[in-house]
Design a protein around this motif. Structure first.
Motif, PDB file in Angstrom:
ATOM      1  N   SER A  55       0.539  -1.136  -0.169  1.00 25.16           N
ATOM      2  CA  SER A  55      -0.018   0.012   0.142  1.00 25.16           C
ATOM      3  C   SER A  55       0.779   1.263  -0.031  1.00 25.16           C
ATOM      4  O   SER A  55       0.663   2.117  -0.685  1.00 25.16           O
ATOM      5  N   LYS A  61      -4.276   3.935  -0.569  1.00 28.76           N
ATOM      6  CA  LYS A  61      -4.994   3.447   0.438  1.00 28.76           C
ATOM      7  C   LYS A  61      -5.519   2.019   0.752  1.00 28.76           C
ATOM      8  O   LYS A  61      -5.706   1.436  -0.272  1.00 28.76           O
ATOM      9  N   TYR A  64      -8.439   0.633  -0.873  1.00 26.80           N
ATOM     10  CA  TYR A  64      -8.717   0.584  -2.215  1.00 26.80           C
ATOM     11  C   TYR A  64      -8.571  -0.962  -2.811  1.00 26.80           C
ATOM     12  O   TYR A  64      -9.243  -1.215  -3.689  1.00 26.80           O
ATOM     13  N   SER A 328     -14.947   8.014   6.682  1.00 25.66           N
ATOM     14  CA  SER A 328     -13.969   6.947   6.153  1.00 25.66           C
ATOM     15  C   SER A 328     -14.281   6.645   4.986  1.00 25.66           C
ATOM     16  O   SER A 328     -13.244   6.728   3.925  1.00 25.66           O
ATOM     17  N   ALA A 332     -11.936   8.067   1.541  1.00 26.15           N
ATOM     18  CA  ALA A 332     -11.554   6.991   0.586  1.00 26.15           C
ATOM     19  C   ALA A 332     -11.857   7.282  -0.889  1.00 26.15           C
ATOM     20  O   ALA A 332     -10.919   7.243  -1.778  1.00 26.15           O
ATOM     21  N   ASP A 335      -9.652  10.527  -1.701  1.00 23.55           N
ATOM     22  CA  ASP A 335      -8.231  10.294  -1.529  1.00 23.55           C
ATOM     23  C   ASP A 335      -7.676  11.266  -0.856  1.00 23.55           C
ATOM     24  O   ASP A 335      -6.620  11.867  -1.058  1.00 23.55           O
ATOM     25  N   SER A 337      -7.303  12.372   3.905  1.00 22.30           N
ATOM     26  CA  SER A 337      -7.354  11.779   5.177  1.00 22.30           C
ATOM     27  C   SER A 337      -8.703  12.147   5.793  1.00 22.30           C
ATOM     28  O   SER A 337      -9.384  13.046   5.426  1.00 22.30           O
TER      29      SER A 337
END
Length: 348
Positions: A55, A61, A64, A328, A332, A335, A337
């Protein structure tokens, strides 16, 4: 074995332009090429420690690699008309990167229950030359209900009728490509291009998706004519500049550039195509441009405000604000945080 992980690993490696051996080297040989090959074939799963190494090496991430595939997109259908200048690895990288971005785009629409449709079909028109290409451009303008007005934002306009615009940061030799996904047109452009070039590229790629050319017709040229005409119709151009000119001032062209978002070079091409200036005058323009660096700089200066696509990001934050997805999940998709997403959301 988990075929989702296997295919995601292949895709991530191709996005990063890495061979299996290069990926092995990037983790300091802690994973053998044989093991990577087995992961990609779905014959073996990595341990949690190895997964983290992969990763980090691929700058992807963790989630992914386990995101289910929601739509089947054929990367081979992306057209690269200048692919020789980029090399096969970079071409493949763009294809798989764009597929990943389209997937996320269609996923967030599905989560929000948004059904996009693109209703324009010009299959009943065959383009045999420049006149037909221009007529098709005017037909599109009419269908978009914009008359001869300047297009403020090419991206916003097309996204409002179902076209997916994907911007990527990639090799400078890449300008754009196109495909279809989920029955919708997808246009990909280099995020770092100047605004005028980006707008022309967007409509050029749309031309590839909409235009049916007769055998032997140069489709690249017709798409350029189409894009130019969409940005500024010939009648409007003639009204602004006149039917026939010997000399045209840069001031005039820059005024049109600021209003219509089309470059001086493209405007000069249009003047030549419409016989407003002679071929000799058009040639002398290019000679002057090549001979005088300051003139070239002035001609190629970008004057139109930069435009970027923001619809996908807007939809993600809409879903998050509506508590349809988690922080979260939003992180994702974007892309970013989780902390970046929290800081940006800023609920009213």
């Amino acid at each position: 074995m988990d075929n989702t992980f296997a295919q995601r690993l292949v895709n991530a490696r191709k996005i990063r332009c890495m061979s299996q051996r290069e990926l092995c080297n990037s983790v300091d040989g802690k994973v053998s090429p044989t093991a990577i090959a087995k992961y990609e074939k779905g014959l073996m799963m990595p341990s949690s420690d190895v997964l983290i190494l992969l990763s980090n090496a691929l700058n992807m991430k963790l989630d992914y690699f386990f995101r289910p595939y929601t739509i089947d997109i054929d990367p081979s259908k992306f057209e690269f008309r200048k692919k020789s200048s980029m090399g096969s690895k970079k071409v493949e990288s763009i294809k798989y990167l764009v597929c990943s971005e389209i997937e996320k785009y269609l996923e967030i629409e599905a989560i929000l229950g948004i059904t996009s449709k693109f209703c324009f079909d010009y299959g009943n028109t065959t383009v045999e030359g420049e006149n037909e290409a221009k007529l098709l451009a005017l037909r599109l303008r009419n269908d978009l209900n914009i008359g001869s007005d300047a297009i403020v934002s090419a991206i916003d306009l097309l996204e409002s009728v179902g076209v997916k615009i994907i911007e990527i940061e990639h090799d400078s030799s890449f300008s754009g490509t196109c495909n279809e996904a989920g029955g919708l047109p997808v246009i990909v452009v280099n995020k770092n291009m100047c605004s005028e070039r980006k707008r022309l590229t967007i409509f050029h790629e749309l031309g590839h998706l909409l235009m049916y050319c007769a055998d032997g017709v140069d489709k690249e040229k017709m798409c350029n004519v189409f894009a130019n005409e969409v940005l500024i119709p010939s009648d409007k151009f003639k009204n602004l500049i006149g039917e026939s000119r010997h000399d045209i001032s840069l001031v005039e062209l820059q005024a049109m550039q600021r209003e219509y978002g089309i470059s001086v070079d493209a405007l000069m091409v249009k003047a030549a195509q419409l016989n407003i200036i002679t071929d000799r005058r058009f040639t002398s323009y290019h000679k002057k441009k090549n001979a005088l660096p300051t003139f070239k700089e002035a001609v190629e200066q970008s004057l139109y405000p930069m435009e970027h696509t923001c619809r996908f990001e807007r939809l993600v934050y809409r879903a998050l604000a509506s508590e349809v997805i988690s922080y979260s999940k939003a992180a994702a998709l974007l892309d970013k945080s989780v902390n970046e997403v929290r800081d940006t959301l800023n609920l009213m």
